[in-house]
Structure formats: structure tokens, C-alpha cells
Scaffold this active site. Structure first.
Site, PDB file in Angstrom:
ATOM      1  N   LYS A  80      23.847 -74.088 -35.778  1.00  0.00           N
ATOM      2  CA  LYS A  80      23.392 -74.754 -34.555  1.00  0.00           C
ATOM      3  C   LYS A  80      24.243 -75.990 -34.329  1.00  0.00           C
ATOM      4  O   LYS A  80      24.615 -76.684 -35.276  1.00  0.00           O
ATOM      5  CB  LYS A  80      21.916 -75.125 -34.718  1.00  0.00           C
ATOM      6  CG  LYS A  80      21.229 -75.640 -33.464  1.00  0.00           C
ATOM      7  CD  LYS A  80      19.750 -75.832 -33.771  1.00  0.00           C
ATOM      8  CE  LYS A  80      18.966 -76.406 -32.597  1.00  0.00           C
ATOM      9  NZ  LYS A  80      17.533 -76.573 -32.947  1.00  0.00           N
ATOM     10  N   SER A 155      14.400 -74.665 -29.992  1.00  0.00           N
ATOM     11  CA  SER A 155      15.692 -75.128 -29.501  1.00  0.00           C
ATOM     12  C   SER A 155      16.888 -74.468 -30.177  1.00  0.00           C
ATOM     13  O   SER A 155      18.026 -74.732 -29.797  1.00  0.00           O
ATOM     14  CB  SER A 155      15.790 -76.642 -29.676  1.00  0.00           C
ATOM     15  OG  SER A 155      15.735 -76.998 -31.039  1.00  0.00           O
ATOM     16  N   SER A 179      11.322 -74.743 -33.493  1.00  0.00           N
ATOM     17  CA  SER A 179      12.635 -74.447 -32.926  1.00  0.00           C
ATOM     18  C   SER A 179      13.422 -73.364 -33.647  1.00  0.00           C
ATOM     19  O   SER A 179      14.434 -72.894 -33.130  1.00  0.00           O
ATOM     20  CB  SER A 179      13.478 -75.718 -32.876  1.00  0.00           C
ATOM     21  OG  SER A 179      12.969 -76.601 -31.911  1.00  0.00           O
TER      22      SER A 179
END
Length: 461
Positions: A80, A155, A179
Site C-alpha cells: 500500500k 482504504s 481498511s
């Protein structure tokens, strides 16, 4: 060689060891998949094929010499974009960030390089990681491989989409309210949020954890084993687990599970979601587990108080930005944060205290049982263009009542696919355990993975 992109990490390592294929061939297959799907999914950031090919060639030589660097040598992996890798800017999903190259690898990235993993891309996220969608003011809109009109969640948006689409086997995300697990649930993959402190984070923050998104439980365990080595940059890091991470043969018989189908806070649970989770509970029960309903433990005051605290925290951050940069923040995030500009000190303190209240309630929920089964999310994946499923920036947390508590308590929790909606969208089952029982959660998930009905073919967007 396109099928190599769909192999699990454990299969790839076995294939390298046997000389069946090389890291170069595997990376070529993954990059071919990315090239094919990425115009529609928009899951990657800072894709670097040339550096990855160099790393893959180096790995291939080590395998030929019989000297692999570690358990993930030659395995493609994404991180990420908020997990720093040296030389790459960390925009945090927002156009308001200054694009300054990171000076060093974050702890998890450093452990992956030491193990020989091939980092070929970062994955997308929404502004500041504060949305459960793929909407970002910096990245193009990230979409769900199962249905391009739907969100992959967030996310860890790009990580969830990349895992489902077969951008290699291993994807590392982060989680502060769901997330990792929300995109895992909505993309039909495994998403593991380990205990707080299990995987070092730089900088650490209350409730924030890193964790894997993969297609298989064993791969989630393998990735966690490599990145969970303590690092001095995280003063909250836990001691390393000395046990064998890949020993996933735990027994279900006699284990006590609490079934939580409705927190009675936030969005109502979709009937299809409830039915799929109930069916998963019956599957575990048939294998010898004891399953009994438990009452909800999250309250409206807890959720709203935490929301107020988070709003004020982000208003403090974005109000300190120069006006030109502040104007680039995603409008929904700006509206949400700015609503806290006038809250009182008493309201702020009360909101902050809800983190501990949630933690106590979540820990108490497993006092007399071993694990909690629940939906990962109350609803299937919503429309891709929406920042929030409520379409209301002032009602931003209505879909995270099942995932949020375990961030505040630091308990391990994992999402695994347990069914499908009538229109073919995945449904996530969340398995949460006692504090520090990371291996127990992985073993239960591994057992369910073996028991569940055959899964549908992976999507080909």
C-alpha cells in the site's frame, strides 16, 4: 505463462525450489496481468517493472545457486502506498501531499527486501486512508474486479483489487478501522489484521496495523511471518512469535464461537450477508465447534465519539496546510473534517475516551468464548464513485461497526469469503480472536477455508 500470476506464494516457492519455473517467468506473468487489467482497475501506483525485473533476475540466480535470501525470495509483492519504500513519494492518497521521495524503507518493506521478495508496485488508497472506498483526489478511481461498477473497498483499495485480479499472490495493506478487512470482504480475498504491534509500523498510531491481503490463508500467514519481525522504529512492536506460522492444522472441535449478526449500530445488515455468515457458522458447528449468539457490544455513543475525535484530528492536520494544498483535499474529507472546527475540549476528550471504551467492550466480548464470527461489512460492495455508502460525509462510519472494535482493542481479526450475493458479489466472514491469538485466528480461517463450498473462478476484468 499467464497462469503463474494466479499461483499462491507457497506454490511459487515450491516451484522455485524444484526448478519448475523462475522468478523472472513469474514476474513476467504478473506484469502481463497488470498490463491487461490495470486500465480498468487502476489499483497500482509507482509501478516499476525494470527494477522488479532486476530483482527477479537476482532472485533467479540465488535459487540456481541454492542460496535463497529468505522465505519469499522471488515472490512478487505489492505494498500500500502509505508503506514507505525508499526513493518513492508517499502521497497518502491525496493531491494535497508534497511528493517527496521517501528516504528509507518502512520496517515491513525492509523485511520484504531482506527476504528477497520482488516489490514491483505500490497500491492505491483514498485520501489519508479515511474512506472505505477507492475514491481519491490523487489516484484514479480504483474499481472492484468482480464488478467494475462497484468499489473494492478501502482504504487498502488497490491491494484488495490487486489480490482478486491476480496481480501476484501477496499484497500488504494497513488497517485502522477495517481498511484491510473491508476490501478483502468486498473483493472475496483473505484480509488479516493482526494484533496491534504484531507488524511494526513507522510511525505507529493508536489502532493502526499492517497486514496481508491474499487469495489463501497460508499466504497470509507466510507474509505475516516475514514482516512481523520487531523493529526499533516502532516502540509498540510486539516480540516475535517463535511458533511455526504455517502450522495451520488447528482443531475446531470444542472451540467456542460467538455469532454476532447485528451490532444494532450503523447500517442494517443485508439479509443476504446475514444468511451467508449464518451458513458459515453452521459449517464450523458441523465440524465440532460450539456456536452461540452473542449480544452487540458497540454503542452509538462509542461510534459517534470516535468519529468526533477523528474529525478533529484531521481538521487539525489539514487546517495547518497552506491554502493551495488544502484546497486539493477530497471535498468529502474536507467537509467531514471541517465540521469539527468548533467542538469543545470536553467533546474532544469524550470522543478520545471512546477508543478505550470500545477496546474494553471488544475484549469483554470474547471473555467466555474463543472467537467471534460476524459479517465483515453489513452490506455488499457499493457504487465505485461513492466516497461513503451513505453518500453523506457527516455519516462516515455507519458501515464499520463490525471491523472497528478490533482496531481499538488490538485483537486479531480476519476476513474470508463465505458466499455471494444474487448478482455475484463476494460476502466476507470476519473471524476475531482474543488479544495476541494471531495464530489461532489464522488456524480457524484455514479450517474454514478447507470446509467451505468450492469458490467461483477468480474474476477477469
Amino acid at each position: 505463462m499467464s497462469e503463474l500470476a494466479d499461483r499462491t506464494a507457497t506454490d511459487l516457492v515450491a516451484g522455485y525450489r524444484a526448478g519448475e519455473f523462475s522468478p523472472v517467468e513469474v514476474l513476467d506473468s504478473v506484469l502481463e496481468r497488470v498490463e491487461s487489467c490495470e486500465p480498468k482497475l487502476c489499483a497500482t501506483y509507482a509501478l516499476d517493472p525494470e527494477a522488479a525485473r532486476t530483482a527477479a533476475r537476482d532472485s533467479a540466480q540465488r535459487w540456481r545457486n541454492g542460496t535463497p535470501a529468505g522465505p519469499l525470495d522471488g515472490v512478487p509483492v505489492t505494498l500500500k502506498e502509505n508503506i514507505a519504500t525508499r526513493g518513492v513519494p508517499v502521497p497518502l492518497g491525496t493531491a494535497a501531499s508534497e511528493l517527496v521521495p521517501a528516504e528509507q524503507d518502512a520496517p515491513a518493506a525492509a523485511r520484504l527486501r531482506e527476504s528477497g521478495a520482488v516489490i514491483f508496485a505500490k497500491t492505491t488508497m483514498p485520501d489519508y486512508g479515511m474512506l472505505s472506498s477507492g475514491v481519491s483526489s490523487f489516484h484514479p478511481l480504483t474499481r472492484n474486479p468482480w464488478d467494475l461498477t462497484r468499489t473494492p473497498g478501502g482504504s487498502s483499495s488497490g491491494a484488495g483489487a490487486a489480490a482478486a485480479a491476480g496481480y501476484g499472490p501477496l499484497h500488504l495493506g494497513s488497517d485502522i478501522g477495517g481498511s484491510i478487512r473491508l476490501p478483502a470482504g468486498w473483493c472475496g480475498v483473505v484480509g488479516f489484521k493482526p494484533s496491534y504491534g504484531r507488524i511494526p509500523v513507522d510511525p505507529p498510531y493508536y489502532g493502526r496495523t499492517l497486514g496481508p491481503l491474499t487469495r489463501a490463508v497460508a499466504d497470509a500467514a507466510l507474509l505475516t511471518s516475514v514482516v512481523s519481525v520487531p523493529d526499533d522504529r516502532d516502540h509498540t512492536a510486539l516480540p516475535a512469535i517463535e511458533s511455526e506460522w504455517l502450522d495451520l492444522d488447528g482443531q475446531l472441535r470444542g472451540k467456542r464461537f460467538g455469532l454476532l449478526l447485528d451490532q444494532q449500530v450503523g447500517l442494517p445488515v443485508d439479509e443476504t450477508v446475514s444468511a451467508a455468515v449464518s451458513a458459515a457458522a453452521r459449517t464450523l458447528e458441523a465440524a465440532g465447534a460450539v456456536v452461540e449468539p452473542i449480544p452487540p457490544f458497540l454503542t452509538r455513543d462509542m461510534l459517534d465519539g470516535l468519529d468526533r475525535f477523528w474529525r478533529f484530528r484531521f481538521w487539525t492536520e489539514i487546517s495547518a496546510l497552506p491554502p493551495q494544498r488544502r484546497s486539493k483535499v477530497l471535498p468529502e474529507i474536507a467537509e467531514w473534517a471541517s465540521s469539527a472546527r468548533d467542538i469543545s475540549a470536553a467533546e474532544l476528550y469524550t470522543g478520545f475516551s471512546q477508543m478505550d471504551a470500545i477496546a474494553k467492550a471488544a475484549v469483554a466480548a470474547v471473555r467466555d468464548i474463543d472467537y467471534v464470527l460476524s459479517p465483515t461489512a453489513p452490506i455488499p460492495a457499493f457504487r465505485a464513485e461513492l466516497a461513503y455508502p451513505t453518500e453523506d460525509p457527516l455519516r462516515p462510519l455507519e458501515h464499520i461497526a463490525f471491523t472497528l472494535p478490533y482496531n481499538m482493542s488490538g485483537q486479531p481479526a480476519l476476513s474470508i469469503n463465505c458466499g455471494w450475493t444474487p448478482d455475484g458479489l463476494p460476502i466476507g466472514l470476519q473471524i476475531a480472536g482474543k488479544r495476541f491469538d494471531d495464530l489461532g485466528v489464522l488456524r480457524v480461517a484455514g479450517a474454514y477455508e478447507r470446509l467451505r463450498l468450492a469458490q467461483r473462478p477468480w474474476p477477469q476484468p
